[in-house]
Design a protein around this motif. Structure first.
Motif, short mmCIF file in Angstrom:
data_model
loop_
_atom_site.label_atom_id
_atom_site.label_comp_id
_atom_site.label_asym_id
_atom_site.label_seq_id
_atom_site.Cartn_x
_atom_site.Cartn_y
_atom_site.Cartn_z
N GLY A 126 7.43 8.89 -51.17
CA GLY A 126 7.79 10.30 -51.17
C GLY A 126 7.56 11.05 -52.47
O GLY A 126 8.17 12.09 -52.71
N HIS A 127 6.66 10.55 -53.32
CA HIS A 127 6.37 11.24 -54.58
C HIS A 127 5.47 12.46 -54.33
O HIS A 127 4.85 12.57 -53.29
N PRO A 128 5.39 13.37 -55.34
CA PRO A 128 4.60 14.59 -55.16
C PRO A 128 3.13 14.29 -54.82
O PRO A 128 2.61 13.25 -55.23
N ASP A 129 2.51 15.22 -54.12
CA ASP A 129 1.14 14.94 -53.65
C ASP A 129 0.15 14.79 -54.80
O ASP A 129 -0.82 14.04 -54.70
N TRP A 130 0.40 15.46 -55.96
CA TRP A 130 -0.52 15.28 -57.07
C TRP A 130 -0.43 13.88 -57.66
O TRP A 130 -1.37 13.37 -58.27
N MET A 131 0.71 13.21 -57.45
CA MET A 131 0.80 11.82 -57.90
C MET A 131 0.02 10.91 -56.94
O MET A 131 -0.62 9.93 -57.37
N VAL A 132 0.05 11.25 -55.66
CA VAL A 132 -0.77 10.53 -54.68
C VAL A 132 -2.25 10.65 -55.08
O VAL A 132 -3.01 9.67 -55.09
N LEU A 133 -2.62 11.85 -55.47
CA LEU A 133 -4.01 12.09 -55.88
C LEU A 133 -4.37 11.31 -57.16
O LEU A 133 -5.47 10.78 -57.29
N ALA A 134 -3.41 11.24 -58.08
CA ALA A 134 -3.64 10.43 -59.30
C ALA A 134 -3.87 8.97 -58.90
O ALA A 134 -4.74 8.29 -59.44
N ASP A 203 -6.87 8.64 -80.90
CA ASP A 203 -7.96 8.05 -80.12
C ASP A 203 -7.58 6.65 -79.68
O ASP A 203 -7.26 5.80 -80.51
N LEU A 204 -7.66 6.43 -78.38
CA LEU A 204 -7.46 5.08 -77.87
C LEU A 204 -8.82 4.42 -77.69
O LEU A 204 -9.85 5.10 -77.62
N SER A 205 -8.81 3.10 -77.60
CA SER A 205 -10.05 2.38 -77.32
C SER A 205 -10.67 2.99 -76.06
O SER A 205 -9.97 3.47 -75.17
N TRP A 206 -11.99 2.97 -76.02
CA TRP A 206 -12.72 3.67 -74.96
C TRP A 206 -12.70 2.89 -73.65
O TRP A 206 -12.87 1.67 -73.66
N GLY A 207 -12.52 3.63 -72.56
CA GLY A 207 -12.56 2.96 -71.26
C GLY A 207 -12.39 3.93 -70.10
O GLY A 207 -12.50 5.15 -70.28
N HIS A 208 -12.09 3.38 -68.93
CA HIS A 208 -12.07 4.19 -67.70
C HIS A 208 -10.93 5.20 -67.67
O HIS A 208 -11.02 6.20 -66.98
N ASP A 209 -9.86 4.96 -68.44
CA ASP A 209 -8.72 5.90 -68.43
C ASP A 209 -9.11 7.24 -69.05
O ASP A 209 -8.88 8.31 -68.48
N GLU A 210 -9.65 7.16 -70.26
CA GLU A 210 -10.00 8.38 -71.00
C GLU A 210 -11.07 9.17 -70.22
O GLU A 210 -11.01 10.40 -70.13
N TYR A 211 -12.02 8.43 -69.66
CA TYR A 211 -13.11 9.09 -68.95
C TYR A 211 -12.60 9.85 -67.71
O TYR A 211 -12.94 11.02 -67.51
N TYR A 213 -9.58 10.89 -67.15
CA TYR A 213 -8.72 11.99 -67.60
C TYR A 213 -9.56 13.24 -67.87
O TYR A 213 -9.24 14.33 -67.40
N HIS A 214 -10.63 13.09 -68.61
CA HIS A 214 -11.47 14.25 -68.93
C HIS A 214 -12.16 14.79 -67.68
O HIS A 214 -12.38 16.00 -67.56
N MET A 215 -12.49 13.90 -66.77
CA MET A 215 -13.15 14.32 -65.53
C MET A 215 -12.26 15.28 -64.73
O MET A 215 -12.72 16.24 -64.13
N LEU A 216 -10.95 15.01 -64.75
CA LEU A 216 -10.04 15.74 -63.86
C LEU A 216 -9.05 16.64 -64.59
O LEU A 216 -8.16 17.22 -63.98
N LYS A 217 -9.22 16.80 -65.90
CA LYS A 217 -8.14 17.45 -66.66
C LYS A 217 -7.90 18.91 -66.30
O LYS A 217 -6.81 19.42 -66.55
N MET A 227 -0.80 9.92 -66.32
CA MET A 227 -0.98 8.67 -65.55
C MET A 227 -2.42 8.21 -65.64
O MET A 227 -2.69 7.02 -65.83
N LEU A 228 -3.35 9.14 -65.49
CA LEU A 228 -4.77 8.78 -65.55
C LEU A 228 -5.12 8.27 -66.94
O LEU A 228 -5.77 7.23 -67.10
N ARG A 229 -4.67 8.99 -67.95
CA ARG A 229 -5.15 8.75 -69.30
C ARG A 229 -4.56 7.50 -69.96
O ARG A 229 -5.19 6.88 -70.82
N TYR A 230 -3.32 7.16 -69.54
CA TYR A 230 -2.62 6.09 -70.27
C TYR A 230 -2.24 4.90 -69.39
O TYR A 230 -1.45 4.06 -69.80
#
Ligand SMILES: [Fe+2]
Ligand SMILES: [Fe+2]
Length: 296
Positions: A126-134, A203-211, A213-217, A227-230
């Motif tokens: 039952g969490h918010p729909d934007w969390m489902v999307l995350a 700056d965190l080490s590079w990977g799928h989280d940071e990418y 996050y920027h895609m959907l920010k 949630m996406l970024r960290y």
């Protein structure tokens, strides 16, 4: 010396039989929601009898050796202009699914099924729909592998670069081979940062989280973006090793990161979700938040 100065061998690009091996290993390190591995030593991890262990160890050796402060700047410049591709969301999931596990094709779920199981578990509670999307998008950044990036620059626990490495990061001894070890400025507790400067300045080490996050920010509410970024920043959201860099706003937002983590780690189920039944819900959800096409 940095990674781009010499070509990588296959063994250096793909130390893991599949990306999932990293997540299987996370489940061994954090077998339960809320487990904080305080007091658990690297030595104990190392003693696990697990078939994936040697490849995981090699994976972290490469990750900790090559993820320097300069490497992260290079990768940000290379990928955050999003000039590679434009795809509809559904084409993007098909693209992501080209990442197949050649070691064990019968037992592992594809990437989309993991995403859908994560999002469905969030929805069921039952969490918010934007969390489902995350949940649905959190690993979309793994497409970096399909752009030829080595596994250790796509997955793995993330950690701040440009300051001292915490010994709460898995396999901390491998940082001894990281060239940043000889940059005194990067070797202090705060490094290039300052007390409570806020993670947006770190700056965190590079990977799928940071990418991703920027895609959907521009499209999701801030808790979803955290949630996406960290989500792979285990040394903070599970071990609290970098409290000194967080500001109050980060602390507030990390409640959401911690809420999200169990859905990522513990929602895996061998029974694939019934996509045909779920499709109308997700088509509507995606259409409400996201543009027609996403840039990669
Ligand atoms: Fe992930
Ligand atoms: Fe995931």
């Amino acid at each position: 010396m940095n990674q781009s100065s010499k070509p990588l061998s296959d063994a250096e690009t793909k130390p893991l039989p599949s990306l999932d091996v990293w997540e299987d290993d996370l489940l061994e390190r954090y077998p339960e929601p809320g487990t904080i591995a305080k007091g658990k030593t690297t030595e104990e991890y190392r003693n696990y009898e697990s078939p994936g262990r040697d490849s995981v160890r090699e994976f972290y050796r490469l990750n900790h050796t090559y993820q320097t402060y300069a490497f992260v700047q290079e990768k940000k410049a290379e990928f955050l202009s999003f000039g590679r591709k434009e795809m509809s969301v559904w084409d993007a999931f098909e693209f992501l699914n080209q990442l197949v596990d050649d070691s064990d094709p019968d037992t592992d779920l594809d990437q989309f099924q993991h995403l859908l199981q994560t999002s469905e578990a969030i929805r069921a509670d039952g969490h918010p729909d934007w969390m489902v999307l995350a949940g649905l998008f959190h690993d979309m950044g793994k497409v970096l592998c399909l752009f030829g990036e080595p596994q250790w620059a796509v997955v793995g626990d993330t950690f701040p670069v440009g300051c001292a490495w915490s010994d709460k990061i898995v396999y901390p001894e491998f940082f001894a081979a990281n060239p940043d070890v000889s940059v005194p400025r990067y070797q202090t507790r705060y490094g290039v940062y300052s007390h409570g400067c806020g993670l947006r300045n770190v700056d965190l080490s590079w990977g799928h989280d940071e990418y991703v996050y920027h895609m959907l920010k521009d499209y999701l509410p801030e808790p979803a973006l955290y949630m996406l970024r960290y989500h792979s920043f285990y040394s903070q959201h599970r071990e609290e090793a970098y409290d000194h860099l967080l500001d109050d706003h980060d602390r507030e937002m990390f409640k959401w990161v911690r809420l999200f983590n169990p859905y990522d780690l513990y929602s895996k189920n061998p029974v694939p979700p019934d996509w045909n039944a779920l499709r109308p819900y997700y088509e509507d959800l995606v259409a409400r938040y996201l543009p027609e096409k996403i840039k990669f």
